[in-house]
Design an enzyme around this catalytic site. Structure first.
Site, mmCIF file in Angstrom:
data_model
loop_
_atom_site.group_PDB
_atom_site.id
_atom_site.type_symbol
_atom_site.label_atom_id
_atom_site.label_comp_id
_atom_site.label_asym_id
_atom_site.label_seq_id
_atom_site.Cartn_x
_atom_site.Cartn_y
_atom_site.Cartn_z
ATOM 1 N N ALA A 35 -4.186 -8.761 16.110
ATOM 2 C CA ALA A 35 -5.476 -8.310 16.670
ATOM 3 C C ALA A 35 -6.533 -8.457 15.571
ATOM 4 O O ALA A 35 -7.272 -7.522 15.242
ATOM 5 C CB ALA A 35 -5.393 -6.881 17.193
ATOM 6 N N HIS A 37 -9.534 -9.146 13.062
ATOM 7 C CA HIS A 37 -10.987 -9.004 13.105
ATOM 8 C C HIS A 37 -11.551 -9.432 11.748
ATOM 9 O O HIS A 37 -10.790 -9.841 10.857
ATOM 10 C CB HIS A 37 -11.373 -7.571 13.459
ATOM 11 C CG HIS A 37 -10.679 -6.531 12.628
ATOM 12 N ND1 HIS A 37 -10.881 -6.402 11.279
ATOM 13 C CD2 HIS A 37 -9.751 -5.598 12.956
ATOM 14 C CE1 HIS A 37 -10.136 -5.414 10.812
ATOM 15 N NE2 HIS A 37 -9.420 -4.922 11.809
ATOM 16 N N HIS A 40 -9.798 -8.326 8.510
ATOM 17 C CA HIS A 40 -8.607 -9.103 8.105
ATOM 18 C C HIS A 40 -9.026 -10.435 7.481
ATOM 19 O O HIS A 40 -8.451 -10.876 6.487
ATOM 20 C CB HIS A 40 -7.746 -9.439 9.325
ATOM 21 C CG HIS A 40 -7.105 -8.266 9.988
ATOM 22 N ND1 HIS A 40 -7.435 -7.863 11.248
ATOM 23 C CD2 HIS A 40 -6.125 -7.430 9.563
ATOM 24 C CE1 HIS A 40 -6.693 -6.825 11.587
ATOM 25 N NE2 HIS A 40 -5.898 -6.533 10.592
ATOM 26 N N LYS A 152 -9.350 0.100 3.899
ATOM 27 C CA LYS A 152 -9.559 1.028 5.005
ATOM 28 C C LYS A 152 -8.356 1.952 5.135
ATOM 29 O O LYS A 152 -8.484 3.121 5.412
ATOM 30 C CB LYS A 152 -9.806 0.272 6.311
ATOM 31 C CG LYS A 152 -10.515 1.144 7.330
ATOM 32 C CD LYS A 152 -10.169 0.804 8.731
ATOM 33 C CE LYS A 152 -8.824 1.345 9.053
ATOM 34 N NZ LYS A 152 -8.304 1.013 10.343
ATOM 35 N N ASP A 153 -7.174 1.385 4.928
ATOM 36 C CA ASP A 153 -5.941 2.184 4.917
ATOM 37 C C ASP A 153 -5.647 2.546 3.465
ATOM 38 O O ASP A 153 -4.759 1.979 2.829
ATOM 39 C CB ASP A 153 -4.804 1.373 5.535
ATOM 40 C CG ASP A 153 -5.077 1.031 6.984
ATOM 41 O OD1 ASP A 153 -4.933 1.908 7.834
ATOM 42 O OD2 ASP A 153 -5.484 -0.114 7.261
ATOM 43 N N GLN A 156 -2.219 4.029 2.459
ATOM 44 C CA GLN A 156 -1.243 2.933 2.556
ATOM 45 C C GLN A 156 -1.334 2.011 1.336
ATOM 46 O O GLN A 156 -0.305 1.613 0.762
ATOM 47 C CB GLN A 156 -1.515 2.140 3.839
ATOM 48 C CG GLN A 156 -0.792 0.796 3.916
ATOM 49 C CD GLN A 156 -1.006 0.100 5.244
ATOM 50 O OE1 GLN A 156 -0.419 0.494 6.230
ATOM 51 N NE2 GLN A 156 -1.821 -0.940 5.276
HETATM 52 O O1 PAF Z 1 -2.026 -2.272 7.699
HETATM 53 C C1 PAF Z 1 -1.265 -2.832 8.508
HETATM 54 O O2 PAF Z 1 -1.692 -3.647 9.342
HETATM 55 C C2 PAF Z 1 0.218 -2.510 8.503
HETATM 56 O O3 PAF Z 1 0.434 -1.170 8.213
HETATM 57 C C3 PAF Z 1 1.036 -3.422 7.561
HETATM 58 C C4 PAF Z 1 0.620 -3.237 6.113
HETATM 59 C C5 PAF Z 1 0.860 -4.867 7.965
HETATM 60 C C6 PAF Z 1 2.516 -3.054 7.666
HETATM 61 O O4 PAF Z 1 2.991 -3.184 8.957
#
Ligand code: PAF
Length: 288
Positions: A35, A37, A40, A152-153, A156
């Site tokens: 998906a 955008h 990415h 943004k994450d 993570q």
């Molecule tokens: O940020 C994401 O899109 C996901 O968490 C990742 C890092 C691709 C892991 O599935």
């Protein structure tokens, strides 16, 4: 623009990587859940600027969704994504199946203690275990020189930096700045799920974060400002605010003020059934 080559198995991916290595080319990697955008695509361009070849993975990872979460309605558009990857100059799209990623009997988890507690983990207790496990697999499969993940994450990203260091994964992990809509809303695949009414309210999340970060930048005590931010969001129509917190930008330890350490202000809040996250730097204009 020509479509990127595709690989659907680890063997195909590794064959391609081996061929590039034989030519002494450097390899960048951007893992995604599709998906795609503009956010990415900025990560792909960042990898492209630093490496000779760029590959992107698209894999909606089931282990990072809880049973009640939005796995089944997570947006999927392989043809559209491949066209966007072509436009971004990506050389290889890695599109593994669930069976390829999780072979029968798979039983190994990667857990990054500490960083995986609090913030988004409060409401999604097993989320980061799924992320850390799949990212470890993807990095091992790809064996790239550089991998880029969006800021943004933010939680993570810190988890991934830590696991790569702790597990001696020889891929440099780099963050990419959040790309925003003109009204400030952080780009996210989940924005597609917002109703028009909620889409109009969504930029408040970033506005409140920016204004709170500005108030924190001179060393003010965080607690009352964070409470006020939650109240403003609730007052403007957010259904639920999971958190608005000031954390150490690197360790994510809670900070009472941003006076002594670079801080990060992070938030998660719900509009209808969509959960949005965002974060901004505090007291470090260059990183905002
Ligand atoms: O940020 C994401 O899109 C996901 O968490 C990742 C890092 C691709 C892991 O599935």
């Amino acid at each position: 623009v020509s479509a990127p080559a595709t690989a659907r198995s680890v063997a195909e991916l590794r064959a391609r990587v081996r061929a590039w290595r034989a030519e002494r080319l450097t390899i960048g990697f951007v893992p995604t859940m599709g998906a795609l955008h503009a956010g990415h695509l900025a990560l792909m361009r960042q990898a492209r600027a630093r490496c000779d070849r760029v590959m992107a993975s698209i894999f909606v990872n089931p282990t990072q969704f809880a049973p009640h979460e939005d796995l089944s309605r997570y947006p999927r558009d392989e043809a559209g994504d491949l066209a966007k990857l072509a436009g971004a100059g990506v050389h290889l799209a890695y599109l593994p199946t669930v069976a390829e990623m999780y072979p029968e009997g798979a039983s190994t988890w990667v857990e990054v203690a500490g960083l995986s507690q609090g913030l988004c983990a409060e409401r999604r207790p097993h989320h980061f275990r799924g992320v850390a496990t799949v990212v470890t697999m993807l990095l091992n499969q790809a064996q790239a020189d550089l991998a880029v993940f969006g800021e943004k994450d933010y939680q993570q990203l810190q988890i991934i930096k830590r696991l790569a260091r702790d597990l001696a994964i020889p891929t440099l992990i780099e963050g990419g700045a959040t790309v925003r809509e003109p009204d400030g809303l952080a780009m996210s695949s989940r924005n597609l799920l917002l109703t028009p009414e909620h889409r109009a309210l969504a930029p408040m999340l970033n506005r409140v974060l920016r204004e709170t970060a500005a108030a924190l930048a001179d060393g003010a005590l965080a607690a009352p400002l964070l409470d006020a931010a939650v109240e403003r969001l609730m007052g403007r129509g957010f259904r639920l605010v999971d958190y608005v917190e000031l954390r150490d930008a690197e360790t994510l330890a809670p900070l009472a003020t941003a006076a002594y350490r670079p801080g990060r202000l992070l938030a998660a809040a719900h509009l209808g059934s969509v959960r949005l996250i965002d974060n901004v730097a505090v007291g470090d204009a260059a990183a905002a």
